[in-house]
Scaffold this motif. Sequence first.
Motif, PDB file in Angstrom:
ATOM      1  N   VAL A 161       1.758  -6.831  -5.341  1.00 32.09           N
ATOM      2  CA  VAL A 161       2.225  -7.330  -6.630  1.00 32.09           C
ATOM      3  C   VAL A 161       1.541  -8.643  -6.997  1.00 32.09           C
ATOM      4  O   VAL A 161       1.214  -8.898  -8.157  1.00 32.09           O
ATOM      5  N   TYR A 203       3.915   0.946 -11.088  1.00 28.54           N
ATOM      6  CA  TYR A 203       2.468   0.714 -11.030  1.00 28.54           C
ATOM      7  C   TYR A 203       1.726   1.557 -12.058  1.00 28.54           C
ATOM      8  O   TYR A 203       0.708   1.137 -12.604  1.00 28.54           O
ATOM      9  N   TRP A 204       2.223   2.755 -12.311  1.00 32.05           N
ATOM     10  CA  TRP A 204       1.621   3.611 -13.344  1.00 32.05           C
ATOM     11  C   TRP A 204       1.712   2.917 -14.702  1.00 32.05           C
ATOM     12  O   TRP A 204       0.710   2.818 -15.422  1.00 32.05           O
ATOM     13  N   ARG A 255      -6.188  -6.939 -10.411  1.00 31.67           N
ATOM     14  CA  ARG A 255      -6.190  -5.535 -10.834  1.00 31.67           C
ATOM     15  C   ARG A 255      -6.681  -5.404 -12.273  1.00 31.67           C
ATOM     16  O   ARG A 255      -7.447  -4.503 -12.604  1.00 31.67           O
ATOM     17  N   PRO A 285      -0.104   1.767  -6.027  1.00 30.04           N
ATOM     18  CA  PRO A 285       0.675   0.815  -5.241  1.00 30.04           C
ATOM     19  C   PRO A 285       0.029   0.501  -3.896  1.00 30.04           C
ATOM     20  O   PRO A 285      -0.852   1.231  -3.434  1.00 30.04           O
ATOM     21  N   ASN A 325       2.135  -0.220 -15.197  1.00 30.71           N
ATOM     22  CA  ASN A 325       1.321  -1.430 -15.103  1.00 30.71           C
ATOM     23  C   ASN A 325      -0.151  -1.114 -15.355  1.00 30.71           C
ATOM     24  O   ASN A 325      -0.857  -1.864 -16.042  1.00 30.71           O
ATOM     25  N   MET A 326      -0.611   0.025 -14.838  1.00 24.02           N
ATOM     26  CA  MET A 326      -2.001   0.428 -15.058  1.00 24.02           C
ATOM     27  C   MET A 326      -2.261   0.693 -16.538  1.00 24.02           C
ATOM     28  O   MET A 326      -3.276   0.241 -17.093  1.00 24.02           O
ATOM     29  N   TYR A 357      -6.614   3.227  -8.489  1.00 18.65           N
ATOM     30  CA  TYR A 357      -5.504   2.323  -8.792  1.00 18.65           C
ATOM     31  C   TYR A 357      -4.228   2.892  -8.181  1.00 18.65           C
ATOM     32  O   TYR A 357      -4.079   4.120  -8.054  1.00 18.65           O
ATOM     33  N   GLU A 409      -1.883  -9.087  -9.414  1.00 19.84           N
ATOM     34  CA  GLU A 409      -1.873  -8.486 -10.743  1.00 19.84           C
ATOM     35  C   GLU A 409      -3.114  -8.840 -11.555  1.00 19.84           C
ATOM     36  O   GLU A 409      -3.740  -7.978 -12.170  1.00 19.84           O
ATOM     37  N   THR A 418       6.147   3.626  -7.739  1.00 22.42           N
ATOM     38  CA  THR A 418       4.982   4.365  -8.236  1.00 22.42           C
ATOM     39  C   THR A 418       4.969   4.364  -9.759  1.00 22.42           C
ATOM     40  O   THR A 418       3.929   4.119 -10.383  1.00 22.42           O
ATOM     41  N   SER A 471      -0.696   3.189  -0.821  1.00 28.12           N
ATOM     42  CA  SER A 471      -0.593   4.557  -1.342  1.00 28.12           C
ATOM     43  C   SER A 471      -1.756   5.428  -0.871  1.00 28.12           C
ATOM     44  O   SER A 471      -1.663   6.661  -0.903  1.00 28.12           O
ATOM     45  N   GLY A 519      -3.239  -3.531  -4.034  1.00 32.40           N
ATOM     46  CA  GLY A 519      -1.951  -2.985  -4.418  1.00 32.40           C
ATOM     47  C   GLY A 519      -0.814  -3.987  -4.485  1.00 32.40           C
ATOM     48  O   GLY A 519       0.178  -3.761  -5.162  1.00 32.40           O
TER      49      GLY A 519
END
Length: 229
Positions: free
Chosen positions: A83, A116-117, A89, A20, A119-120, A18, A86, A113, A23, A81
């Motif tokens: 947006v 996204y963290w 993901r 961005p 978001n995860m 997982y 979503e 970063t 990355s 990655g």
Amino acid sequence: MAQFNADTREIAVKVVYYGPALSGKTTNLQSLFQKIDPKVRGRLMTLDTKDDRTLFFDMMPVFFRTRAGVKVKLKLYTVPGQVMHESTRRIVLQGTDAVVFVADSRRSEAAPTLAYWNNMLKNLEANGLDYRTLPIVVQMNKRDLEDARGDGELGDLLRVIQPRIVPAVAIRGEGVLETLHALLQLTYRALDRRFGLESGWQVSEREFLGQIFAHVDVRGSRLAEAPAR
């Protein structure tokens, strides 16, 4: 979560990469694919958009059989990655056993970063997965670049949980195997606590890691110096 079939003595473990866009998630899987013995790896499937970025996921099943006759299937995925993807993901994270968060080490990428963290973590929670106990490793990729953050500059990623951090330059294959090894070590221990891999299935941590990496070319990595235990 991990699928256990007592009748066929099969264990299926799902790992998700997982992070961005750009990355290095796909770079990790492509590097691993090249290092794994073709006899035990599956197909590396990639669906790309017109702008050549990963749209859905890569999948790489790795099979091995333990001395006790247990068949282990390791499935590796990446998430898109961008947006706009979503919902994809969130779906790919369903039932995952472990996560590698691939972070861009550049200071200029610190804000996206962190977004996204977070978001995860939110998507794991939405899937009923407890990120406080789920095996998670953060790969700080692109550590060769001039504006890369050092280990002391990662406090933003360590506020909620304290994952293991592995430095990497994935495009050169550096840190790729070390990241997977660190994650699978945590994964084995989590599965052993939950399902009794050693007591019930006679699969030890040493054999679990050893069997996987016996089919991987570890030359040039730190794993070559310290055999899997």
